[in-house]
Design an enzyme around this catalytic site. Structure first.
Site, PDB file in Angstrom:
ATOM      1  N   PRO A 165      92.395 -24.584 -61.520  1.00 15.65           N
ATOM      2  CA  PRO A 165      93.589 -23.753 -61.707  1.00 15.65           C
ATOM      3  C   PRO A 165      93.410 -22.351 -61.140  1.00 15.65           C
ATOM      4  O   PRO A 165      94.391 -21.668 -60.901  1.00 15.65           O
ATOM      5  CB  PRO A 165      93.761 -23.688 -63.225  1.00 15.65           C
ATOM      6  CG  PRO A 165      92.852 -24.702 -63.791  1.00 15.65           C
ATOM      7  CD  PRO A 165      91.795 -24.999 -62.778  1.00 15.65           C
ATOM      8  N   GLY A 182      98.203 -22.117 -64.907  1.00 19.05           N
ATOM      9  CA  GLY A 182      97.038 -22.952 -65.214  1.00 19.05           C
ATOM     10  C   GLY A 182      95.898 -22.107 -65.760  1.00 19.05           C
ATOM     11  O   GLY A 182      95.150 -22.530 -66.648  1.00 19.05           O
ATOM     12  N   HIS A 194     102.928 -13.294 -62.641  1.00 17.51           N
ATOM     13  CA  HIS A 194     102.901 -13.896 -61.301  1.00 17.51           C
ATOM     14  C   HIS A 194     104.171 -13.566 -60.537  1.00 17.51           C
ATOM     15  O   HIS A 194     105.189 -13.212 -61.133  1.00 17.51           O
ATOM     16  CB  HIS A 194     102.746 -15.423 -61.395  1.00 17.51           C
ATOM     17  CG  HIS A 194     101.347 -15.861 -61.684  1.00 17.51           C
ATOM     18  ND1 HIS A 194     100.822 -15.872 -62.957  1.00 17.51           N
ATOM     19  CD2 HIS A 194     100.345 -16.281 -60.862  1.00 17.51           C
ATOM     20  CE1 HIS A 194      99.563 -16.292 -62.911  1.00 17.51           C
ATOM     21  NE2 HIS A 194      99.248 -16.548 -61.647  1.00 17.51           N
ATOM     22  N   PHE A 248      90.797 -20.181 -58.274  1.00 18.39           N
ATOM     23  CA  PHE A 248      89.638 -20.125 -57.380  1.00 18.39           C
ATOM     24  C   PHE A 248      89.057 -18.717 -57.280  1.00 18.39           C
ATOM     25  O   PHE A 248      88.116 -18.505 -56.534  1.00 18.39           O
ATOM     26  CB  PHE A 248      90.022 -20.628 -55.980  1.00 18.39           C
ATOM     27  CG  PHE A 248      90.032 -22.133 -55.866  1.00 18.39           C
ATOM     28  CD1 PHE A 248      88.854 -22.832 -55.645  1.00 18.39           C
ATOM     29  CD2 PHE A 248      91.207 -22.841 -55.979  1.00 18.39           C
ATOM     30  CE1 PHE A 248      88.844 -24.216 -55.533  1.00 18.39           C
ATOM     31  CE2 PHE A 248      91.216 -24.232 -55.871  1.00 18.39           C
ATOM     32  CZ  PHE A 248      90.022 -24.920 -55.649  1.00 18.39           C
ATOM     33  N   LYS A 288     106.770 -18.739 -58.399  1.00 15.71           N
ATOM     34  CA  LYS A 288     105.896 -19.701 -59.084  1.00 15.71           C
ATOM     35  C   LYS A 288     106.731 -20.673 -59.897  1.00 15.71           C
ATOM     36  O   LYS A 288     107.664 -20.277 -60.594  1.00 15.71           O
ATOM     37  CB  LYS A 288     104.897 -18.952 -59.981  1.00 15.71           C
ATOM     38  CG  LYS A 288     103.857 -19.856 -60.609  1.00 15.71           C
ATOM     39  CD  LYS A 288     102.741 -19.052 -61.238  1.00 15.71           C
ATOM     40  CE  LYS A 288     101.789 -19.933 -62.025  1.00 15.71           C
ATOM     41  NZ  LYS A 288     101.166 -20.989 -61.200  1.00 15.71           N
ATOM     42  N   GLY A 294      99.900 -28.425 -47.385  1.00 19.66           N
ATOM     43  CA  GLY A 294     100.610 -27.213 -47.814  1.00 19.66           C
ATOM     44  C   GLY A 294     100.245 -26.056 -46.895  1.00 19.66           C
ATOM     45  O   GLY A 294     100.310 -24.878 -47.283  1.00 19.66           O
TER      46      GLY A 294
HETATM   47  P1  NAP Z   1     104.159 -22.112 -51.517  1.00 15.60           P
HETATM   48  O1  NAP Z   1     104.156 -20.853 -50.703  1.00 15.60           O
HETATM   49  O2  NAP Z   1     105.468 -22.655 -52.000  1.00 15.60           O
HETATM   50  O3  NAP Z   1     103.403 -23.210 -50.653  1.00 15.60           O
HETATM   51  C1  NAP Z   1     103.427 -24.572 -50.888  1.00 15.60           C
HETATM   52  C2  NAP Z   1     103.645 -25.249 -49.550  1.00 15.60           C
HETATM   53  O4  NAP Z   1     103.481 -26.659 -49.699  1.00 15.60           O
HETATM   54  C3  NAP Z   1     105.078 -25.016 -49.021  1.00 15.60           C
HETATM   55  O5  NAP Z   1     105.025 -24.675 -47.657  1.00 15.60           O
HETATM   56  C4  NAP Z   1     105.704 -26.378 -49.253  1.00 15.60           C
HETATM   57  O6  NAP Z   1     106.764 -26.640 -48.374  1.00 15.60           O
HETATM   58  C5  NAP Z   1     104.542 -27.283 -48.988  1.00 15.60           C
HETATM   59  N1  NAP Z   1     104.757 -28.662 -49.404  1.00 15.60           N
HETATM   60  C6  NAP Z   1     105.719 -29.164 -50.218  1.00 15.60           C
HETATM   61  N2  NAP Z   1     105.574 -30.496 -50.323  1.00 15.60           N
HETATM   62  C7  NAP Z   1     104.507 -30.845 -49.578  1.00 15.60           C
HETATM   63  C8  NAP Z   1     103.863 -32.093 -49.291  1.00 15.60           C
HETATM   64  N3  NAP Z   1     104.298 -33.233 -49.819  1.00 15.60           N
HETATM   65  N4  NAP Z   1     102.785 -32.085 -48.473  1.00 15.60           N
HETATM   66  C9  NAP Z   1     102.337 -30.928 -47.937  1.00 15.60           C
HETATM   67  N5  NAP Z   1     102.913 -29.718 -48.171  1.00 15.60           N
HETATM   68  C10 NAP Z   1     103.981 -29.674 -48.986  1.00 15.60           C
HETATM   69  O7  NAP Z   1     103.235 -21.949 -52.805  1.00 15.60           O
HETATM   70  P2  NAP Z   1     101.892 -21.116 -52.945  1.00 15.60           P
HETATM   71  O8  NAP Z   1     102.180 -19.774 -53.502  1.00 15.60           O
HETATM   72  O9  NAP Z   1     101.072 -21.229 -51.701  1.00 15.60           O
HETATM   73  O10 NAP Z   1     101.198 -21.918 -54.121  1.00 15.60           O
HETATM   74  C11 NAP Z   1     100.890 -23.298 -53.973  1.00 15.60           C
HETATM   75  C12 NAP Z   1     100.297 -23.837 -55.284  1.00 15.60           C
HETATM   76  O11 NAP Z   1      99.006 -23.258 -55.473  1.00 15.60           O
HETATM   77  C13 NAP Z   1     101.106 -23.519 -56.539  1.00 15.60           C
HETATM   78  O12 NAP Z   1     101.036 -24.619 -57.416  1.00 15.60           O
HETATM   79  C14 NAP Z   1     100.382 -22.322 -57.124  1.00 15.60           C
HETATM   80  O13 NAP Z   1     100.543 -22.222 -58.519  1.00 15.60           O
HETATM   81  C15 NAP Z   1      98.954 -22.701 -56.776  1.00 15.60           C
HETATM   82  N6  NAP Z   1      97.995 -21.585 -56.722  1.00 15.60           N
HETATM   83  C16 NAP Z   1      96.761 -21.853 -57.166  1.00 15.60           C
HETATM   84  C17 NAP Z   1      95.768 -20.902 -57.073  1.00 15.60           C
HETATM   85  C18 NAP Z   1      94.382 -21.252 -57.524  1.00 15.60           C
HETATM   86  O14 NAP Z   1      93.483 -20.405 -57.422  1.00 15.60           O
HETATM   87  N7  NAP Z   1      94.148 -22.473 -58.010  1.00 15.60           N
HETATM   88  C19 NAP Z   1      96.059 -19.653 -56.517  1.00 15.60           C
HETATM   89  C20 NAP Z   1      97.351 -19.405 -56.059  1.00 15.60           C
HETATM   90  C21 NAP Z   1      98.310 -20.394 -56.156  1.00 15.60           C
HETATM   91  P3  NAP Z   1     108.290 -26.405 -48.949  1.00 15.60           P
HETATM   92  O15 NAP Z   1     108.441 -24.924 -49.017  1.00 15.60           O
HETATM   93  O16 NAP Z   1     109.129 -27.053 -47.894  1.00 15.60           O
HETATM   94  O17 NAP Z   1     108.372 -27.076 -50.279  1.00 15.60           O
END
Ligand code: NAP
Length: 268
Positions: free
Chosen positions: A127, A166, A156, A129, A160, A11
């Site tokens: 969920p 989470g 958010h 960090f 999202k 990602g």
């Molecule tokens: P995002 O900007 O949509 O980034 C996700 C990336 O993963 C996109 O570039 C997506 O590409 C790519 N992707 C899709 N399928 C994939 C695969 N099979 N292998 C590798 N990469 C792939 O989302 P984000 O805002 O960064 O958030 C990502 C996740 O983290 C979400 O679930 C969010 O809720 C979570 N999150 C967690 C925390 C925490 O502290 N735990 C904090 C913030 C966010 P495409 O655009 O082409 O699909």
């Protein structure tokens, strides 16, 4: 000199993934060995993250990238539709997943724990960090002993995919371990529009707000006789998650095999 920890970022072209690339590249104890993201194939991972080129180009297939780059840890910030399979692929290759992607169900977590034990590999799913968010959950759990009336509002950005967050779910679970069961609101309360009072979890109401301009925020509001108590956490930048991610990368290989759910298990 101790060997650097070999890290692959899945990602890597996403909003959080780009921050992870930046943080890993900036950490002396780590080596970025692989980057995966289907939409960014062929691009330089550091350039995507706003840095000068590092010569590491993004790949599209996780299994191939793991085979070629031999990482010890895979950090995954992708999406709910692919994260489960990414974890399975990593564990089968005996790579420890550090997962921030949300939307995994309780059944998924049970299954992941089983895979990790079968493959004798450790896995962390967190969920949230951000250390401040973990403290918010702790403080809310403590407050719930004195204030059984509570509602959780999480806010958010509008891209999202899962709701509630989470973190909101984890907060509700922690509160429900301390909270005396009470029926909240008026017994004759009626919703004039479906969902206007939020979703119910163990007698509490959860509300999910999605707007451009937001990142990740949460309020836990407790109500008592003649007083309210509000505990609020704001992630104003995605950098807020990075100290937690780096700590998890450092610790994950030294913990027992199986799933660890929640960064708090590593830091408190
Ligand atoms: P995002 O900007 O949509 O980034 C996700 C990336 O993963 C996109 O570039 C997506 O590409 C790519 N992707 C899709 N399928 C994939 C695969 N099979 N292998 C590798 N990469 C792939 O989302 P984000 O805002 O960064 O958030 C990502 C996740 O983290 C979400 O679930 C969010 O809720 C979570 N999150 C967690 C925390 C925490 O502290 N735990 C904090 C913030 C966010 P495409 O655009 O082409 O699909």
């Amino acid at each position: 000199m101790t060997a650097k920890i070999r890290v692959l970022v899945s990602g890597a072209g996403g909003r959080v993934g780009r921050e992870v690339v930046k943080a890993v590249l900036g950490d002396q104890a780590m080596q970025l060995v692989g980057v995966v993201d289907p939409w960014a194939v062929g691009k330089d991972a550091a350039v995507l993250a706003g840095l000068p080129a590092c010569g590491m180009t993004v790949q599209g297939d996780l299994a191939t990238a793991i085979q070629e780059s031999r990482p010890e840890v895979m950090v995954d910030f992708t999406n709910p539709a692919v994260v489960r399979e990414n974890i399975r692929v990593a564990l089968q290759a005996k790579v420890s997943p550090v997962v921030g992607t949300t939307g995994l169900t309780d059944n998924d977590l049970l299954e992941i724990d089983g895979w990790a034990k079968e493959d004798a590999t450790s896995c962390l799913v967190a969920p949230n960090f951000a250390v401040g968010a973990l403290l918010m959950i702790r403080f809310a759990q403590e407050a719930a002993r004195f204030f059984p009336h509570v509602e959780i509002i999480e806010l958010h950005h509008d891209q999202k995919l899962d709701a509630p967050s989470g973190t909101a779910l984890k907060t509700a679970e922690a509160i429900s371990r301390e909270r005396k069961q009470v029926r909240q609101g008026h017994p004759d309360e009626k919703e004039r529009f479906a969902g206007v009072r939020g979703g119910e979890f163990a007698g509490m109401r959860l509300h999910s707000i999605r707007l451009p301009g937001l990142i990740a925020h949460q309020e836990v509001i407790f109500g008592g006789v003649g007083q309210t108590l509000t505990i609020r956490h704001d992630s104003t930048s995605r950098e807020s998650f990075m100290p937690g991610v780096l700590l998890a990368i450092q610790r994950i290989r030294s913990i027992r095999e199986g799933l660890v759910y929640g960064l708090e298990k590593l830091i408190f």
